[in-house]
Enzyme design. Structure first.
Site, PDB file in Angstrom:
ATOM      1  N   LYS A 262      42.387  47.853  33.667  1.00 27.72           N
ATOM      2  CA  LYS A 262      41.416  46.777  33.439  1.00 27.72           C
ATOM      3  C   LYS A 262      42.122  45.524  32.932  1.00 27.72           C
ATOM      4  CE  LYS A 262      37.583  44.649  33.267  1.00 27.72           C
ATOM      5  NZ  LYS A 262      37.063  44.105  34.552  1.00 27.72           N
TER       6      LYS A 262
ATOM      7  N   HIS B  60      45.447  29.560  63.504  1.00 27.69           N
ATOM      8  CA  HIS B  60      46.891  29.398  63.210  1.00 27.69           C
ATOM      9  C   HIS B  60      47.580  30.748  63.070  1.00 27.69           C
ATOM     10  CE1 HIS B  60      46.241  25.118  62.803  1.00 27.69           C
ATOM     11  NE2 HIS B  60      45.193  25.392  62.051  1.00 27.69           N
TER      12      HIS B  60
ATOM     13  N   ARG C   4      30.218  50.530  25.003  1.00 23.84           N
ATOM     14  CA  ARG C   4      29.756  49.153  25.217  1.00 23.84           C
ATOM     15  C   ARG C   4      30.857  48.146  24.937  1.00 23.84           C
ATOM     16  NH1 ARG C   4      23.981  48.917  24.696  1.00 23.84           N
ATOM     17  NH2 ARG C   4      24.028  46.837  23.825  1.00 23.84           N
TER      18      ARG C   4
ATOM     19  N   CYS D 256      27.509  44.099  21.428  1.00 20.80           N
ATOM     20  CA  CYS D 256      27.270  44.804  20.155  1.00 20.80           C
ATOM     21  C   CYS D 256      26.328  45.982  20.366  1.00 20.80           C
ATOM     22  CB  CYS D 256      26.616  43.863  19.145  1.00 20.80           C
ATOM     23  SG  CYS D 256      27.577  42.408  18.804  1.00 20.80           S
TER      24      CYS D 256
ATOM     25  N   TRP E 110      30.740  43.209  19.053  1.00 17.81           N
ATOM     26  CA  TRP E 110      31.479  42.548  20.134  1.00 17.81           C
ATOM     27  C   TRP E 110      31.420  41.072  19.745  1.00 17.81           C
ATOM     28  CZ3 TRP E 110      34.314  43.235  24.531  1.00 17.81           C
ATOM     29  CH2 TRP E 110      34.387  42.184  25.432  1.00 17.81           C
TER      30      TRP E 110
ATOM     31  N   ASN F 239      22.450  42.254  17.261  1.00 13.25           N
ATOM     32  CA  ASN F 239      23.098  42.116  18.560  1.00 13.25           C
ATOM     33  C   ASN F 239      22.464  40.899  19.226  1.00 13.25           C
ATOM     34  OD1 ASN F 239      24.197  42.311  21.081  1.00 13.25           O
ATOM     35  ND2 ASN F 239      22.950  44.063  21.748  1.00 13.25           N
ATOM     36  N   GLY F 240      23.272  39.873  19.531  1.00 13.59           N
ATOM     37  CA  GLY F 240      22.725  38.685  20.184  1.00 13.59           C
ATOM     38  C   GLY F 240      23.407  37.433  19.654  1.00 13.59           C
TER      39      GLY F 240
ATOM     40  N   GLU G 209      40.578  46.572  46.379  1.00 12.55           N
ATOM     41  CA  GLU G 209      40.970  47.227  45.119  1.00 12.55           C
ATOM     42  C   GLU G 209      40.105  48.438  44.804  1.00 12.55           C
ATOM     43  OE1 GLU G 209      40.503  45.167  41.385  1.00 12.55           O
ATOM     44  OE2 GLU G 209      38.952  43.892  42.199  1.00 12.55           O
TER      45      GLU G 209
ATOM     46  N   LYS H  44      37.964  42.451  46.111  1.00  9.37           N
ATOM     47  CA  LYS H  44      37.015  43.498  45.712  1.00  9.37           C
ATOM     48  C   LYS H  44      37.125  44.692  46.648  1.00  9.37           C
ATOM     49  CE  LYS H  44      36.073  42.671  42.305  1.00  9.37           C
ATOM     50  NZ  LYS H  44      36.854  41.539  42.007  1.00  9.37           N
TER      51      LYS H  44
ATOM     52  N   GLU I 212      38.013  36.411  47.066  1.00  9.70           N
ATOM     53  CA  GLU I 212      37.497  37.339  46.042  1.00  9.70           C
ATOM     54  C   GLU I 212      36.845  38.551  46.707  1.00  9.70           C
ATOM     55  OE1 GLU I 212      37.892  37.914  43.096  1.00  9.70           O
ATOM     56  OE2 GLU I 212      36.161  39.119  42.457  1.00  9.70           O
TER      57      GLU I 212
END
Ligand code: AGP
Length: 612
Positions: free
Chosen positions: A607, A508, A27, A2, A73, A99-100, A492, A489, A485
């Protein structure tokens, strides 16, 4: 997350607030609104973009010199017109933007319901403004004192701005756990979640600290402590950052900002959910399907990309702690391979955006087969969140960088709490083991903070990689998914071909790739698999591979074998992914920057992959 804005001064407040909200759009949000005082309180708010809010007012705004605004948000309650901020108190005198997350909102709401308060929205914010109204009426105090006394009863995180039509010469703001900045103009004052809303109107700012409140009046600003109403001698700063760098919090890229946000985002993920002393996990979504969880013979975890990697960590942790069989599937494969889905299956669908087409389709297929779907999303109101039978939000805050970072650690944290919940429910996890893990989870944010101090070191290690065409990431046990992962990263955002492998798999086949042109990043923290992974490092070194290791402080054996070492703090084996991931995020970031790649928007990527 937010964003809040506020204005008091000589200008017309409406354009200042609307432009301020547009500055906060970066944001991430799902609705917006403003409240103006022009003799009465006028509120305009709606789901959607700030432009839609502006259209809603349709120019029928009477001139006002005081107002507050908000981009929401969603954390509590769907994104819609009613849940959008500002929220007004029952008596119509007070309005708030927030906000929170108020953790004790349920008990406050019951307290107010017992006193005939009514609520229109599902938000914790509407509860807060009515509690402030209640306090002001009961204590017969001014707005600033009512806000202060009410906040002393609040548990959670907040940055708020409050105005009252009975006291139009004042605007009150306060913060605990969410950012708040005051702008000091000549005869005018601004409030913002950061300085972007008013950076072109004043460079003089005061950063409110946690536990402080600001009483803004036409004559000036007074900063006081919420707890004891003591005056604070606030420091006035002169802003040097430009608009673009403020949006990124002073970081060069959103991705770096989001990597550095992880101590806070993990705190927000566990907030109000992890109770070590009574060995309890409180997640409404899990309680809602507790009967199905008790009968579950199998858990299917589905997702894509980084979310799939989080699911793999989840498999290891859930099986380890609850002994319930888990299978992890790429959503894109699952939806087409005619899988066996049983009506007593629990399907956990993981998605940061909550809009990934393959994951959404897989959920619908699982539901059609009678399975119960539990969604783990970062976006409230997203399609996957709404399609799931139950779920838990990661509360990581908006993730702007295409490469997922804080969402991954938040997803792993939620999955760890699910494993704790299941292990205690079916008695496969002792109370003492639960408490040991829960206690360590609470230390993870601080341990990540200490690792972020290694950023400069990782930046120099990145030079070993930035000219490579290939890289191998190796890990074992809980850190095999971390190797996957880390490879994702790197590939990409730096466009270097990278693969992740279980370290023991090298013999192997992949070991044929090792020569002095193949850098190998090995995730080797102290723990169950340590001895075995040391021998994997020896295999690589024997073939002249360059080794970059992520290991625990003081592990001399790994250090002696490696060309570069990043050391992480000690933690429990099952929690190491939350720490070992951090240096790999930083490593990929710095390699991409050194290769002058577009870190936040890598080529060919979006995204959220909302199409097949
Ligand atoms: C992560 O770095 C990637 N950008 C991508 O793999 C992402 O994790 C994947 O597209 C899934 O997205 P979701 O979590 O929003 O469903």
């Amino acid at each position: 997350m937010c964003g809040i804005v506020g204005y008091m001064g000589k200008k017309d407040a409406f354009p200042v607030l609307i432009n301020g909200l547009k500055r906060l759009e970066y944001r991430g949000y799902d609705s917006s609104g403003i409240a103006l005082y022009n003799g009465d309180l006028e509120i305009y708010k709606c789901k959607g973009k700030v432009q839609e809010l502006e259209n809603l007012t349709g120019g029928k705004i009477k001139s006002a010199k005081l107002g507050i605004g908000h981009t929401r948000w969603a954390t509590h309650g769907e994104p819609n017109d009613v849940n959008a901020h500002p929220h007004i108190s029952n008596n119509g005198d007070l309005v708030i933007v927030h906000n929170g997350i108020i953790e004790n909102c349920d008990s406050l709401k019951q307290f107010l319901l017992d006193r005939n308060y009514t609520f229109k929205s599902d938000t914790d914010t509407e509860i807060l403004i009515n509690f402030i109204e209640y306090v002001q009426k009961e204590e017969k105090v001014t707005l600033d004192q009512a806000v202060r006394l009410a906040l002393r009863e609040v548990v959670g995180a907040y940055a708020i701005a409050v105005i009252s039509k009975k006291e139009p010469d004042f605007m009150v703001s306060a913060r605990l756990g969410s950012p708040l900045v005051l702008g000091l103009g000549s005869g005018e004052f601004f409030i913002g979640s950061d300085a972007t809303p008013f950076i072109d109107l004043t460079k003089k700012v005061i950063y409110l600290e946690d536990g402080e409140m600001a009483i803004i009046s036409t004559t000036g600003v007074s900063i006081r402590t919420i707890e004891s109403d003591q005056p604070v001698d606030a420091v006035i700063h002169r802003l040097k950052m430009d608009l673009d760098s403020i949006e990124k919090g002073g970081y060069d890229h959103f991705m770096l900002k989001e990597i550095f946000e992880q101590p806070t985002s993990i705190l927000n993920t566990i907030r109000g959910r992890l109770f070590e002393n009574n060995a309890q996990i409180r997640m409404a979504g899990l309680d809602a399907i507790s009967d199905k969880l008790e009968k579950a013979n199998r858990i299917l975890i589905i997702g894509c990309g980084t979310s799939w990697h989080a699911g793999l960590v989840g498999e290891y942790i859930i099986e380890d702690l609850s002994r319930i069989p888990v299978e992890v599937e790429y959503a894109s494969e699952f939806r087409y391979r005619n899988p066996i889905i049983k009506s007593d299956d629990i399907v956990i669908a993981i998605s940061q955006s909550g809009e990934t087409a393959d994951t959404l389709a897989a959920i619908k297929m699982a539901k059609a087969a009678g399975a119960c779907v539990f969604g783990i999303c970062n976006v409230v109101g997203s399609s996957i969140a709404r399609e799931s039978s139950a779920g838990a939000f990661t509360h990581a805050g908006p993730e702007i960088g295409v490469a997922s970072t804080k969402a991954f650690t938040a997803q792993v944290t939620v999955l760890t709490m699910i494993a704790l919940y299941l292990g205690r429910s079916n008695d496969n996890l002792s109370k003492s083991r639960f408490k040991e893990i829960a206690k360590e989870i609470k230390l993870i944010p601080k341990k990540i903070e200490s690792m972020l101090e290694l950023d400069d070191k990782v930046q120099s290690i990145a030079k070993l990689l930035n000219k490579s065409n290939n890289a191998l990431f190796l890990g074992r046990g809980f850190n095999f998914p971390v190797a996957l992962e880390g490879a994702l990263k790197l590939k990409e955002i730096s466009y270097i071909h990278a693969e992740g492998y279980p370290a023991a798999e090298m013999k192997h086949g992949p070991i044929a790739l090792i020569d002095d042109n193949m850098p190998v990043i090995i995730v080797a923290p102290r723990g169950g698999m340590y001895e075995k992974i040391v021998s994997n490092i020896q295999e690589v070194k024997a073939r002249k591979g360059a080794v970059i290791s992520v290991t625990s402080y003081g592990e001399s054996e790994v250090k002696a074998l490696s060309d570069a070492v990043i050391e992480i703090p000690e933690t429990l084996d099952c929690l190491t992914p939350l720490l070992t991931t951090i240096p790999l995020q930083l490593l990929s970031y710095h390699v991409a920057v050194q290769r002058e790649c577009n870190v936040d928007q890598p080529r060919n990527l979006a995204k959220s992959v909302t199409v097949e």
